[in-house]
Write an enzyme that holds these catalytic residues in place. Structure first.
Site, short mmCIF file in Angstrom:
data_model
loop_
_atom_site.label_atom_id
_atom_site.label_comp_id
_atom_site.label_asym_id
_atom_site.label_seq_id
_atom_site.Cartn_x
_atom_site.Cartn_y
_atom_site.Cartn_z
CE LYS A 137 -4.24 -1.74 2.11
NZ LYS A 137 -5.05 -1.78 3.34
CE LYS A 218 -8.75 -11.75 -2.91
NZ LYS A 218 -8.06 -11.54 -1.66
CE LYS A 221 -18.44 -2.99 -4.60
NZ LYS A 221 -19.15 -2.17 -3.62
#
Ligand code: TRP
Length: 355
Positions: A137, A218, A221
Site C-alpha cells: 500500500k 482475484k 471491486k
C-alpha cells in the site's frame, strides 16, 4: 492450480472455517473484521461471509465493520456512512443474525483506538515495517501516513479487546495475526501473571480465492471483474455472458475442459451436484456449449442471490432498523471491551477511569 479457474487454493494445507468435532455452544471467541467497501461481491460472499454465518452457531462471534481501518487510505467522508451501512445491511441480508452474533461498527466502540495506542508501545517498529500489506500500500500511496503503518496494531486491539481465540482471516492477513501473537507475548511478558491475553489462532477461511470474471485476477471491486450481491438479474446475465471460459475451446464442437474453465469452476457453488455433473459432462463431450453453460450459471446465481436481495429490500424498508441493530451491537461489544480495558489500565499502573 491454474489461474484460469474460478477458484484457486492458495495453500494446500489451509483448513476451513467449519469446525470438526461435537457441537458445543461457544467453544471459542471469534473475531473478524471487514472493511466498509459498500456492498460486496460473490467473491467476498463465498470466501468469507458464508463462513461467518456458519460460525455464529458454533462460537461466540464478534463481527466488526472496520471503519477506523478504512480511513488509512484516501476516502470521501461524505460517502463513508453509506459504505458502512451498505456493508452492514448486506451482512445481515446474507444471514448474520444479531441474536447469535454481535455485529457492530468499530468507531462506535472507542476502546479500539484506546487499546491500539497501548499496544503500539509493544509493537516492534522493524516488524511493522516488514508487513507485506504496508509495503504494497505504501508503494501506491502519495504519502505514507502513520495509520497505514500501525494498521496491524489496530487489528491486534480489535482482536484482544474481546480476548478472541480464533480469527477467520484470508491468507493476506495471516502476517498481521502473527504480529498480534507477538504483541500478546510482549504484553504478557511485561504486564502478565496471570496472563491477560492469550495468543489468538487463525481460522482459515474456506481456502478459496475467487477469481474475477476475467479469469486472471482475484475478484475485486476496483478491477471491475465482479458480480455484486446486489446486481440485478440482467446485469448478472450480461456479466456472466462476458466471463472467461476455456482458452482451448474455440468452437462449440471442440471438447471443453471443465477442470480449467472459469465458468465450470463457479458452477458447484450455485448448482446442485447433479446439474454440475451434467454440465461438465456435456462440456467435455462438446454436447453443451459455453454459451449454454453461462446461461445456466447466470440463472443459478440469480436464484441463489434472490432471497438475499429480498432480505436486503426488507431491511431497507424499515427506517432506522439496521442503525438500531448496530447500536445494540456496539453496546454489547462495549461491555466486553470496557471490562478488558479495566484490566489493561490496572496492569499498566494507570488510575482507574473516574465515575
Ligand atoms: N484487515 C482486515 C482485512 O482487510 C480487516 C480486519 C480489521 C480484521 N481488523 C480485523 C480481520 C481483526 C480480522 C481480525 O481483511
Amino acid at each position: 492450480m491454474d489461474s484460469k479457474q474460478a477458484v484457486s487454493s492458495p495453500s494446500p494445507d489451509a483448513g476451513t472455517a467449519k469446525t470438526e468435532g461435537p457441537k458445543a455452544p461457544h467453544r471459542e471467541v471469534v473475531f473478524s473484521g471487514m472493511q466498509p467497501s459498500g456492498g460486496f461481491h460473490i467473491g467476498n460472499y463465498l470466501g468469507a461471509v458464508r463462513d461467518w454465518v456458519t460460525l455464529q452457531d458454533q462460537h461466540r462471534c464478534f463481527y466488526c465493520v472496520v471503519d477506523l481501518h478504512a480511513i488509512t487510505q484516501p476516502y470521501d467522508p461524505l460517502a463513508m456512512r453509506a459504505r458502512v451501512m451498505d456493508m452492514a445491511v448486506e451482512l445481515l441480508a446474507c444471514g448474520i443474525d444479531p441474536n447469535r452474533a454481535t455485529l457492530f461498527v468499530q468507531s462506535q466502540v472507542p476502546e479500539h483506538a484506546e487499546l491500539a495506542w497501548v499496544l503500539s508501545t509493544l509493537a516492534p517498529y522493524g516488524e511493522l515495517s516488514r508487513m507485506t500489506q504496508f509495503k504494497e500500500k505504501g508503494e501506491r500511496a502519495e504519502y505514507i501516513n502513520c495509520g497505514l503503518f500501525t494498521y496491524p496494531v489496530l487489528m491486534a486491539a480489535d482482536i484482544l479487546l474481546y480476548k478472541a481465540t480464533r480469527v477467520p482471516v484470508g491468507e493476506d492477513q495471516i502476517q498481521h495475526l502473527e504480529l498480534t501473537r507477538e504483541i500478546v507475548r510482549r504484553f504478557n511478558g511485561r504486564f502478565g501473571e496471570p496472563a491477560v491475553f492469550s495468543e489468538p489462532l487463525p481460522m482459515h477461511r474456506s481456502p478459496l480465492r475467487i477469481m474475477g470474471l476475467d479469469g486472471k485476477q482475484k475478484m475485486s471491486k476496483s478491477l471491475g471483474n465482479y458480480v455484486a450481491i446486489s446486481d440485478e438479474p440482467d446485469v448478472i446475465r450480461k456479466k456472466i455472458s462476458g466471463a472467461f471460459t476455456d482458452e482451448l475451446r474455440l468452437r462449440k464442437k471442440d471438447p471443453g475442459h471443465p477442470e480449467s474453465c472459469y465458468v465450470c469452476g463457479l458452477e458447484p457453488f450455485f448448482m446442485s451436484a447433479d446439474k454440475v455433473a451434467e454440465f461438465h459432462e456435456g462440456c467435455r463431450s462438446a454436447k453443451i456449449g459455453c454459451i449454454d453453460s453461462k446461461r445456466a450459471l447466470a440463472e443459478a446465481i440469480i436464484s441463489h442471490l434472490q432471497p438475499i436481495q429480498e432480505r436486503k429490500r426488507e431491511l431497507l424498508a424499515k427506517p432506522g432498523f439496521v442503525e438500531e441493530i448496530l447500536r445494540d451491537g456496539a453496546a454489547q461489544a462495549r461491555k466486553v471491551a470496557a471490562q478488558t480495558m479495566v484490566e489493561v489500565r490496572d496492569r499498566l499502573g494507570f488510575l482507574p477511569l473516574p465515575g
